[in-house]
Design an enzyme around this catalytic site. Sequence first.
Site, PDB file in Angstrom:
ATOM      1  N   LYS B  96       0.810  -1.224   0.000  1.00 29.57           N
ATOM      2  CA  LYS B  96       0.000   0.000   0.000  1.00 29.57           C
ATOM      3  C   LYS B  96       0.842   1.271   0.000  1.00 29.57           C
ATOM      4  O   LYS B  96       0.460   2.293  -0.555  1.00 29.57           O
ATOM      5  CB  LYS B  96      -0.943   0.012   1.207  1.00 29.57           C
ATOM      6  N   GLU B 118     -10.009   6.155   2.921  1.00 30.45           N
ATOM      7  CA  GLU B 118     -10.843   5.091   3.475  1.00 30.45           C
ATOM      8  C   GLU B 118      -9.944   3.909   3.770  1.00 30.45           C
ATOM      9  O   GLU B 118      -8.880   3.762   3.172  1.00 30.45           O
ATOM     10  CB  GLU B 118     -11.926   4.681   2.473  1.00 30.45           C
ATOM     11  N   SER B 385       1.889  -9.787  -0.827  1.00 34.86           N
ATOM     12  CA  SER B 385       1.563  -8.358  -0.798  1.00 34.86           C
ATOM     13  C   SER B 385       1.674  -7.718   0.572  1.00 34.86           C
ATOM     14  O   SER B 385       1.826  -6.512   0.676  1.00 34.86           O
ATOM     15  CB  SER B 385       0.154  -8.146  -1.350  1.00 34.86           C
TER      16      SER B 385
END
Lengths: 282, 403
Positions: B96, B118, B385
Site C-alpha cells: 500500500k 478510506e 503483498s
Amino acid sequence: MTAHKRIERRFTALQAAGRAGLVTFLTAGDPDPATSAGILEQLPDAGADLIELGMPFSDPMADGPAIQLASQRALAAGMNVQKTLDMVADFRKSDDDTPIILMGYFNPVYAFGVDRFVKTAAKVGVDGLIIVDLPPEEEADLCLPAQAAGIDFIFLTAPTTDEARLPRVLANASGFVYYVSITGITGTASAAASAIEDAVSRLRRFTPLPIAVGFGITTPEQAADVAAVADAAVVGSALVNLVAGNLDADGKAKSVLKDAVLTKVRELAQGVAAGRSKEPAQ
Amino acid sequence: MEKLNTFRSGPDDHGHFGIYGGRYVAETLMPLILDVERAYNEACDDPAFAAEMGGHLKHYVGRPSPLYFARRMSEKFGGAKIYFKREDLNHTGAHKINNCIGQILLARRMGKSRIIAETGAGQHGVATATVCALFDIPCVIYMGQTDIERQAPNVFRMKMLGAEVRSVTSGSATLKDAMNDALRDWVSNVDSTYYLIGTTAGPHPFPAMVRNFQSVIGEETRAQILEHEGRLPDTLVACIGGGSNAMGLFHAFLDDADVRIIAVEAAGEGIETGRHAASLTAGKAGVLHGNRTYLLQDEDGQIEEAHSVSAGLDYPGIGPEHSWLFDSGRVEYVSITDNEALDAFHMCTRLEGIIPALESSHAIAHVAKIAGSLGPDNVLVLNLSGRGDKDLNTVAALAGVEI
C-alpha cells in the site's frame, strides 16, 4: 413517443403567474409504499409545483444521513425501480399536469436495463430524470437515451462548476437546471441568500432554461429567499425528516405522518409564493 | 472479442477500460477529479517528480523489495519453482505504501492541506497516516465501525501516527460505507482536501494512477527474475480485493503472451453460501464509487455486503481494469475460501518462516492447489503483498486462543 413537456408547461405557467415554483423531494416507498403513494397523491394540492421522487439506493454517496436513512427504510419496505414506476403510473390516474422527476443513482437503473427503464418511464408519465452520479462525461449511458424518449435530463451544477466548465454541463441539459447551492451533501449546510443570487445570475448568462436551487433549504423563509431570485426552490431533507420523525417504535408510519409532511409543504409553498413580493420594485 | 495488439494501453482519454471505468461522480466533485487528472499528467511529465518518488521508495520504503526463492514450499509441492515478491518487507508491511508515496507527493504539488482516505483492514489507513506524518499533513481516515472492532491494532497505529480515525456507522458500516463517507467529506471540503484512494478503483484517473504507482512491483520482478532465471516467469499469482497489488505485479507482463496470469478473489465461506467477496466470479457489471465495474449486487441493483476473513479483500467491487481483463480473458480469475486461506497462512508460516497477510494467503492457497501439477521448469511468482502481523488477533481468535 409523445413528449408531454409537462416541465416546460409548468415553468411557463409559473412565469405567467409571476412566481417561482416549489419542488418537493421525497423518497419513493418511504416509510412504506402505501403511505408514500398517499402523500404523493396529495402533494399537488398542498402546493408542490413539481415533484421529485427519489429512487432508493443502498449507497447514496451524495446524500446526507436523512436521505440515506429514507432509502434504507424504503428498501426495507421492498421498494425498487419497477414499484417506483408503478407509483408514478398510479399518480397519473388522478394528475396529468404535475411534472414528476425521478432522482437517484445510476446503478439501480442500469440493473433494471436502460432501454426498458426509459420506455417504461416515458409510458407511465415520468417527465424528467436527475441522476446524481451521471455527469455530462457519461451522458451516453442514460441522458441521451432518455432525451430520445422525450424525458428531460436535468443536470446539476455546483459552486465548483466554473465558467469554463458550465457550457459542457449545459450542452445537453433540458427541463431545468438544478443548482446545488453548497459544496456538500444534502440536508447539511445552507448557502447565504446573496451567494445564491450571484450564482443564479451567473447561470442565467449561460442558459435560457429555468433554474431550480436546492440543498439546505428547510424553512419557508429560506424558500422565499430562493424564490426571489430563482425559478424554483427544492426542499428534500426537511420533508424526509418529518417522515423519520413520525414513525412509531417499530418504524411504522404514525397516523399523523402524512398530515405532518403535507402541512410543511403548504408552509413552504406559502414561502415560495411570498418570495417575489419581497423583491424590490423594478 | 476483438484481438488487441496490447493490453497495456488503457485507459482511454475518458478513463474507460473497454466499457469499465469512467467518472461516475456528482458534479460538485467533477472539477476536482479533472484537477487531479491534470496535476497527475503534469507530474508524469516532470522528471523531478519521478526522481523524488524514486528517492522515497528507495530510502523510506526500502525498495527494491527482494524476489525470494521459496525452496521449502517449492519442494513440498514438487512442481513449480515458487518465488515470493516480498512486498511484506516494505515499510508499514504491505504494498500500500508505494501508492501512498506517489499520491502524497501529488497532493503536495496541488497545494492541498488536508488528506482523507478510506480503509478496510487498516493497511491503507496506516500507510496514509504514515506518509501524512512524514510530510506533516493532517489526515482523517474513514473506517467502518465493524472493521474498527476487528482491526484494533491498526486503529491504534493510525492514531499514534497522528491520524484522526472516524468511525462510519452508515449503511453496513464496512469498507464501502467508509468510501461513501470519504466521498461525502471530499464534496464538503473541496478546496483544502485531497482524497488518497487506496486501490485501483474510483473515478478516473485513480484506477490508472494507482496502478502506475504500484507498477514498480512488476517492473522490479521482471528485472529480478531475469537475474535469477535468465528468463520471464511462466506464472504470476496475486490476490485481489480492489486489485492494486495484482495490477502492480501484472501490468509489466500483460503483453507477454506466454506468461500465465492468475488473480485470486476471496470466496469467503464459499461462493455457494452467498457470503463471499468474489465480484468477478459471482457479481455483475454496475456503477459504484465513480466507476463501472463488476459488483456484488442484488437483482434490483442494490449493493450487497462482501464477506471475507481478510478485511482487505472485503469489498463488493473491484478495479475496472480487472473487469476488462476478466472479460478479455487475458487474466484468469479464481477464488479461495476463508478456510483454504487460513490453511495456507499456517503452511507458509511453518515452511518458510514468513507470516503472510490473510490477503496474500489467498494467493498462497491457490499456488498450493496448482503448483504440484505444474512442471519443475515452471517459474512462478507469487505477490506476497503484505505481512500477517496485523492478522494475529483474527487468527488467534479463530484458533480459540486469547492474546
